[in-house]
Structures are given as C-alpha cells and as structure tokens.
Enzyme design. Sequence first.
Site: not given
Ligand code: GRF
Length: 212
Positions: A107, A109, A136, A144-145
Amino acid sequence: MKHIVVLISGNGSNLQAIIDACQQKKINGTISAVFSNKADAFGLERAQEAGIPTHALAASEFASREAFDRQLMQEIDAYAPDVVVLAGYMRILSPAFVARYSGRLLNIHPSLLPKYPGLHTHRQVLENGDEEHGTSVHFVTDELDGGPVILQAKVPVFEGDDEDEITARVQHQEHAIYPLVVSWFLDDRLKMRQNAAWLDGVQLPPQGHAAE
Ligand code: GRF
C-alpha cells in the site's frame, strides 16, 4: 513474467506510474488486471487505455465486507498475482483478505508513517504546522496503515501552502517510489518476515529504506 494486480478507487495516478514503469521495463512484470470498488474511477480508463482488463465491484451488491472481499479474492486469484498493489484503494480490508495476500500486499499512504494513519493526512499536516511531510510504501497487515514501512519520501511544507499544493508535491514523490518498490518486490529483493520489511537480506528500520 510476474503478474501484478492493482486495486484502486479513484484517479489512479499511482496506477499510471506503475503502468508507465512496466512499459518502460523498469518493472519486470505486467499488470494483469485492475480492480475498483467504484465503477466511475478514472483509473479504470487509464487501465483500459493501456489494454489492461478492468473489473468494478459495487459494495452495495454484497451483504457484508466479508462477502465483498470473498468475491474480490476469487476474481483476483483468477490472475494468480505475484503481488497485489493497493493504489488509492479506499476500502477497509477484511482480515481474510489481508491473510490471503500477506507478504505480497503493498500500500502507499500519504504521510510519514507512523504519523497520521487514516484519512485527511494533508489537512492534519497543515493544521499542525508541520515543516515536513511525505509518503510511505508499506506491507499491509491487519493494523490500518500500520504494516512494516519499506520506503518513504519526504517533502518540505512551505509557508502559505494549501492542501492542493502539498498533495501535488507528495504525489510527485509517490509516482517515483511506488514503482521502485514494486520492482524490488518482483525482483525478489523485498520480503516481509517477522512483521518487518527486508531488502536484500537486510532488515529495514521502522522508517524503511534510507534513500536520499
Ligand atoms: C495517493 O495519494 C495515495 O497515497 C493514497 O491515495 C492517493 C491515491 O491517488 N493512498 P491516485 O488515485 O493514485 O491518484
């Protein structure tokens, strides 16, 4: 060829960065499918444009989170992915989903974890007057995260910045680090063991690989 499945809910700019990196052979793998829990996610158009199969599942059609995830897992497993990449996937995962892909579930974040898990990270950074922000990439666990961090990128926060400006600054970094981490993983350089991230056989510190 290694297989990547990407899950999105929205714009898909991180998906686009991974599509581009695959096309440029910076990632030794191919995106086999993109899944969304939103049928109107723009990221689905990005995938179609690149000739990648897409699937949208609507939560409203399932009785429970578990039932939704069961269907999602079944459809994902048809692609036998080596890695499942969450790229702006805005849905809480059931424990069964996390367990199924444990160790191959990534993921991104938008904060310097462990700071600001959850939503509205950019707003909190501004409200708290932080001078530093970032993003990150981490392995996903049940917390979560909270899974082990692999790589972070930092950005400065300038006086007078608004949410849009720092979001753009953070996303610019995301588009560099997420494809890099996916490439490490598919090159078998990256593992999750004992709730820690390991790169090239070395356990990474809590803030992930120190890349400058
Ligand atoms: C990103 O900033 C990511 O960190 C978060 O959601 C956003 C998604 O942006 N989890 P995108 O859809 O990839 O433009």
